[in-house]
Design an enzyme around this catalytic site. Structure first.
Site, PDB file in Angstrom:
ATOM      1  CB  THR A 113      -0.988   0.008   1.104  1.00 35.80           C
ATOM      2  OG1 THR A 113      -1.441  -1.239   1.211  1.00 35.80           O
ATOM      3  CG2 THR A 113      -1.902   1.067   1.170  1.00 35.80           C
TER       4      THR A 113
ATOM      5  CE  LYS B 217       9.954  16.137  18.963  1.00 40.45           C
ATOM      6  NZ  LYS B 217       9.910  17.200  18.283  1.00 40.45           N
TER       7      LYS B 217
ATOM      8  NE  ARG C 120      -1.797  -0.258   6.010  1.00 38.84           N
ATOM      9  CZ  ARG C 120      -1.273  -1.157   5.262  1.00 38.84           C
ATOM     10  NH1 ARG C 120      -0.337  -1.997   5.574  1.00 38.84           N
ATOM     11  NH2 ARG C 120      -2.279  -1.377   4.219  1.00 38.84           N
TER      12      ARG C 120
ATOM     13  CG  HIS D  78      -6.574  -1.897   2.780  1.00 39.59           C
ATOM     14  ND1 HIS D  78      -6.454  -0.965   2.085  1.00 39.59           N
ATOM     15  CD2 HIS D  78      -5.514  -2.656   3.010  1.00 39.59           C
ATOM     16  CE1 HIS D  78      -5.280  -0.853   1.698  1.00 39.59           C
ATOM     17  NE2 HIS D  78      -4.585  -1.884   2.320  1.00 39.59           N
TER      18      HIS D  78
HETATM   19  N1   CP Z   1      -2.322  -5.544   0.810  1.00 38.21           N
HETATM   20  C1   CP Z   1      -1.559  -4.870   1.798  1.00 38.21           C
HETATM   21  O1   CP Z   1      -2.405  -4.014   2.440  1.00 38.21           O
HETATM   22  O2   CP Z   1      -0.362  -4.913   1.804  1.00 38.21           O
HETATM   23  P1   CP Z   1       0.490  -4.017   2.731  1.00 38.21           P
HETATM   24  O3   CP Z   1       0.231  -4.247   4.268  1.00 38.21           O
HETATM   25  O4   CP Z   1       2.156  -4.710   2.456  1.00 38.21           O
HETATM   26  O5   CP Z   1       0.303  -2.572   2.306  1.00 38.21           O
END
Ligand code: CP
Length: 342
Positions: free
Chosen positions: A90, A119, A140, A168
């Site tokens: 991602t 901090k 994320r 996601h």
């Molecule tokens: N598919 C996926 O979210 O992979 P990563 O965690 O490597 O981003």
């Protein structure tokens, strides 16, 4: 077993850096409804049929556009990538997408260690700072709801790159595009989802995404501790998708359009012994493909894999987890950026 925060972030620390109760100016998360410009992408709930197909048409266009022309699309634009959880695909595909469109990136991988979050700076303040320097934020975070919260706080578009066990959405869009490219439709599909359905955010978004389309059936196979939560199952069913639980590999129908394998998510377990017991409950190997896959069944996985797909399957022409899926991840993100920031 219980889903829990990952070991690398203790809850106490998270509560220091995120104040979900803090009152802030309301900023609605809008539905896309065919207009992507300046919109956030935090959930598949924002999408309808028209918006998904509009994005896919843009992705197809981008795939055919010469490099020189692509480089003008985000020229002068900056996208910030804030990854509070580890990532290979991602992070890299978002980064590549921005750069292939001529834009630049601000990159924070592991901001818990490398930014002023260490901090005690809150997520709200971090987002308010980063939006001063960028045109969009991709985030994320291990805590469900953080992307939504960030989108509410920021005046620039925020894209959810995975929020804990929540959603996601861009992974689901790339998965749907991969299926759409193969079968030229997202209606009337039969799919199989296997693994950690409880904690798998890609599963949650993909079920929501396929629910937007008509007459789809998903067969669900998980260890009983890792099935969809009752609440999710009921909520997803209410969207009109046909969800059918099965109990073993032998019950996999032989006419699925796709198989979507997932890993058991170690980082969501309190009890590592329980994880070890469950992690290889269902293994995708050559024998299973020979016995139960159709000649056109796509073999999919969001990755990373940790043993649940044997490498002997990798060269099967139906396997797309190391090829079309990650490649489409970049193109779908290019499509999104081009529509959101044009
Ligand atoms: N598919 C996926 O979210 O992979 P990563 O965690 O490597 O981003």
């Amino acid at each position: 077993m219980g889903a829990s925060a990952p070991p690398f972030f203790c809850l106490k620390f998270i509560s220091l850096v995120i104040d979900m109760n803090k009152i802030s100016p309301p900023h609605e998360i809008n539905e896309i409804k065919g207009t992507f410009l300046h919109k956030d992408v935090v959930s598949l709930d924002q999408f309808d049929r028209k918006s998904v197909l509009q994005l896919f048409s843009q992705v197809k266009k981008i795939k055919k556009t010469p490099v020189k022309k692509l480089l003008k699309i985000l020229s002068g634009k900056v996208v910030a990538l804030l990854f509070f959880e580890p990532s290979t695909r991602t992070f890299s595909s978002n980064c590549a997408a921005v750069k292939r469109l001529g834009g630049a990136t601000i990159e924070h991988q592991n901001p818990m260690q490398t930014s002023s979050v260490i901090k005690g700076e809150t997520i709200d303040d971090t987002i308010r700072m980063i939006e001063q320097y960028s045109d969009a934020i991709v985030i994320r975070h291990p805590l469900v709801g953080t992307a939504r919260r960030s989108a509410e706080v920021a005046d620039i578009p925020v894209i959810n790159a995975g929020d804990g066990i929540g959603e996601h959405p861009t992974q689901a869009l790339l998965d749907m595009f991969t299926i759409y490219e193969k079968f030229d439709t997202l209606d009337g599909l039969k799919g199989l989802m296997v693994g950690d359905l409880l904690n798998g955010r890609t599963i949650h978004s993909l079920i929501k995404g396929l629910s937007i389309f008509r007459n789809n059936t998903i067969y669900l196979l998980a260890p009983k501790q890792l099935g969809l939560s009752k609440q999710d199952f009921k909520e997803f069913k209410s969207r009109g998708i046909n969800l059918v639980g099965i109990g073993s590999l032998k019950e996999i129908p032989t006419n699925c359009h796709f198989w979507y394998w997932t890993r058991v998510q170690k980082e969501r377990f309190d009890d590592k012994k329980e994880y070890e017991k469950l992690r290889l409950s269902f293994i995708l190997d050559k024998k299973l493909v020979e016995e139960r896959a159709g000649i056109h069944t796509l073999l999919m996985h969001p990755l990373p894999r940790v043993g649940e797909i044997k490498t002997e399957v990798d060269n099967d022409p139906r396997a797309v987890y190391l090829t079309a899926q990650p490649k489409n991840g970049m193109y779908v993100r290019m499509g999104l950026f081009s529509l959101i920031l044009k």
